[in-house]
Scaffold this motif. Structure first.
Motif, PDB file in Angstrom:
ATOM      1  N   LYS A  21       0.823  -1.209   0.000  1.00  0.00           N
ATOM      2  CA  LYS A  21       0.000   0.000   0.000  1.00  0.00           C
ATOM      3  C   LYS A  21       0.860   1.263   0.000  1.00  0.00           C
ATOM      4  O   LYS A  21       0.505   2.278   0.580  1.00  0.00           O
ATOM      5  CB  LYS A  21      -0.978   0.004   1.177  1.00  0.00           C
ATOM      6  CG  LYS A  21      -1.969  -1.153   1.120  1.00  0.00           C
ATOM      7  CD  LYS A  21      -3.021  -1.063   2.209  1.00  0.00           C
ATOM      8  CE  LYS A  21      -4.016  -2.222   2.075  1.00  0.00           C
ATOM      9  NZ  LYS A  21      -5.075  -2.152   3.117  1.00  0.00           N
ATOM     10  N   ASP A  22       1.973   1.167  -0.702  1.00  0.00           N
ATOM     11  CA  ASP A  22       2.862   2.302  -0.892  1.00  0.00           C
ATOM     12  C   ASP A  22       2.460   2.944  -2.216  1.00  0.00           C
ATOM     13  O   ASP A  22       3.026   2.641  -3.277  1.00  0.00           O
ATOM     14  CB  ASP A  22       4.320   1.844  -0.913  1.00  0.00           C
ATOM     15  CG  ASP A  22       5.304   2.993  -0.992  1.00  0.00           C
ATOM     16  OD1 ASP A  22       4.872   4.117  -1.328  1.00  0.00           O
ATOM     17  OD2 ASP A  22       6.502   2.775  -0.730  1.00  0.00           O
ATOM     18  N   TRP A  23       1.488   3.826  -2.170  1.00  0.00           N
ATOM     19  CA  TRP A  23       0.887   4.342  -3.403  1.00  0.00           C
ATOM     20  C   TRP A  23       1.848   5.200  -4.203  1.00  0.00           C
ATOM     21  O   TRP A  23       1.788   5.221  -5.440  1.00  0.00           O
ATOM     22  CB  TRP A  23      -0.389   5.108  -3.064  1.00  0.00           C
ATOM     23  CG  TRP A  23      -1.316   4.358  -2.157  1.00  0.00           C
ATOM     24  CD1 TRP A  23      -1.878   4.808  -0.995  1.00  0.00           C
ATOM     25  CD2 TRP A  23      -1.792   3.008  -2.317  1.00  0.00           C
ATOM     26  NE1 TRP A  23      -2.659   3.837  -0.414  1.00  0.00           N
ATOM     27  CE2 TRP A  23      -2.627   2.720  -1.208  1.00  0.00           C
ATOM     28  CE3 TRP A  23      -1.586   2.010  -3.257  1.00  0.00           C
ATOM     29  CZ2 TRP A  23      -3.256   1.494  -1.030  1.00  0.00           C
ATOM     30  CZ3 TRP A  23      -2.207   0.777  -3.080  1.00  0.00           C
ATOM     31  CH2 TRP A  23      -3.029   0.524  -1.994  1.00  0.00           C
ATOM     32  N   ASP A  24       2.739   5.917  -3.528  1.00  0.00           N
ATOM     33  CA  ASP A  24       3.730   6.721  -4.251  1.00  0.00           C
ATOM     34  C   ASP A  24       4.661   5.828  -5.065  1.00  0.00           C
ATOM     35  O   ASP A  24       4.955   6.110  -6.229  1.00  0.00           O
ATOM     36  CB  ASP A  24       4.553   7.568  -3.276  1.00  0.00           C
ATOM     37  CG  ASP A  24       3.753   8.711  -2.673  1.00  0.00           C
ATOM     38  OD1 ASP A  24       2.752   9.126  -3.297  1.00  0.00           O
ATOM     39  OD2 ASP A  24       4.120   9.183  -1.580  1.00  0.00           O
ATOM     40  N   ALA A  25       5.119   4.737  -4.447  1.00  0.00           N
ATOM     41  CA  ALA A  25       5.992   3.792  -5.155  1.00  0.00           C
ATOM     42  C   ALA A  25       5.238   3.088  -6.282  1.00  0.00           C
ATOM     43  O   ALA A  25       5.808   2.806  -7.343  1.00  0.00           O
ATOM     44  CB  ALA A  25       6.551   2.764  -4.175  1.00  0.00           C
ATOM     45  N   ASP A  26       3.975   2.832  -6.044  1.00  0.00           N
ATOM     46  CA  ASP A  26       3.129   2.201  -7.051  1.00  0.00           C
ATOM     47  C   ASP A  26       3.044   3.075  -8.295  1.00  0.00           C
ATOM     48  O   ASP A  26       3.261   2.614  -9.422  1.00  0.00           O
ATOM     49  CB  ASP A  26       1.739   1.974  -6.452  1.00  0.00           C
ATOM     50  CG  ASP A  26       0.693   1.616  -7.488  1.00  0.00           C
ATOM     51  OD1 ASP A  26       0.972   0.750  -8.337  1.00  0.00           O
ATOM     52  OD2 ASP A  26      -0.404   2.188  -7.448  1.00  0.00           O
ATOM     53  N   ILE A  27       2.752   4.353  -8.104  1.00  0.00           N
ATOM     54  CA  ILE A  27       2.639   5.289  -9.224  1.00  0.00           C
ATOM     55  C   ILE A  27       3.984   5.466  -9.923  1.00  0.00           C
ATOM     56  O   ILE A  27       4.064   5.488 -11.161  1.00  0.00           O
ATOM     57  CB  ILE A  27       2.101   6.647  -8.722  1.00  0.00           C
ATOM     58  CG1 ILE A  27       0.646   6.488  -8.270  1.00  0.00           C
ATOM     59  CG2 ILE A  27       2.222   7.717  -9.808  1.00  0.00           C
ATOM     60  CD1 ILE A  27       0.089   7.692  -7.543  1.00  0.00           C
ATOM     61  N   ALA A  28       5.061   5.563  -9.127  1.00  0.00           N
ATOM     62  CA  ALA A  28       6.396   5.734  -9.711  1.00  0.00           C
ATOM     63  C   ALA A  28       6.777   4.529 -10.574  1.00  0.00           C
ATOM     64  O   ALA A  28       7.342   4.685 -11.658  1.00  0.00           O
ATOM     65  CB  ALA A  28       7.429   5.936  -8.611  1.00  0.00           C
TER      66      ALA A  28
END
Length: 217
Positions: A182-189
């Motif tokens: 649930k690391d959304w920033d890493a997901d988007i990156a």
């Protein structure tokens, strides 16, 4: 579109493709007293079509990843759309390599997606042993795709294609791990990097086709 505007548009596309400084080319054209097209309309169309197919590959893979991990009701519909994309990519090479080659590429890419789906399921369950086993199959499939494509076109070195496929797999894995945490920033990156990479890969395939079949453009 007037002929002059068409030539100017093609020139700007060429500059964007090859990273040539605008002023440098303008000065050279002025010195030569003419402005030549560096790419043809059919080449532009192939590049656009190829990019869309591979960006769709990323978009629908991400869509399935989200649906599968969350257990959403659209999971099967998204998977069907993702699998259709693999058929579409296979169809895209048929005008150059024939019916059987197109079907073969679609089969290899379908396997790529099926294995990815199994990895997602295993990762969701926390079954790391199965994930590792499936990862080996995934990279073996990547090798098969690289070998198949390089055998069809001498402008696609197998080593280079393997490196591109491996990077693709890594970025997809990064996307999966980010969503599990649930690391959304890493997901988007990870998705942004994956999209940028897949566009570059699509351009390599486009350039190889144009070089191998110049008379078709």
């Amino acid at each position: 579109m007037t002929p002059l505007l068409r030539k100017a548009t093609l020139l700007m596309i060429c500059l964007a493709l090859f990273g040539v400084p605008v002023m440098a080319v303008a000065k050279e054209a002025q010195r030569n007293g003419q402005q030549q097209e560096c790419i043809k309309p059919k080449e532009v169309k192939l590049q656009g079509d190829m990019r869309k197919l591979w960006v769709d590959h990323m978009i629908w893979t991400r869509g399935y990843l989200i649906s599968a991990l969350a257990g959403l009701e659209d999971q099967e519909k998204v998977l069907a759309r993702l699998l259709q994309n693999q058929v579409d990519i296979g169809n895209a090479i048929k005008p150059y390599y024939g019916e059987e080659a197109g079907k073969k590429l679609a089969e290899l890419l379908t396997e790529h997606i099926v294995i990815a789906g199994k990895i997602i399921d295993a990762a969701k369950k926390g079954d790391q042993a199965t994930v590792e086993k499936l990862n080996k199959e995934w990279f073996r499939n990547a090798d098969d795709i690289a070998k198949f494509l390089s055998s069809a076109n001498p402008n696609w070195p197998e080593k280079d294609l393997k490196e591109m496929m491996y990077t693709h797999l890594k970025l997809l894995s990064d996307n999966l791990q980010a969503r599990l945490k649930k690391d959304w920033d890493a997901d988007i990156a990870a998705f942004d990097k994956g999209e940028e990479h897949i566009i570059a890969m699509a351009d390599v395939l486009t350039a190889g086709i144009i070089k191998q079949f110049p008379n078709q453009f």
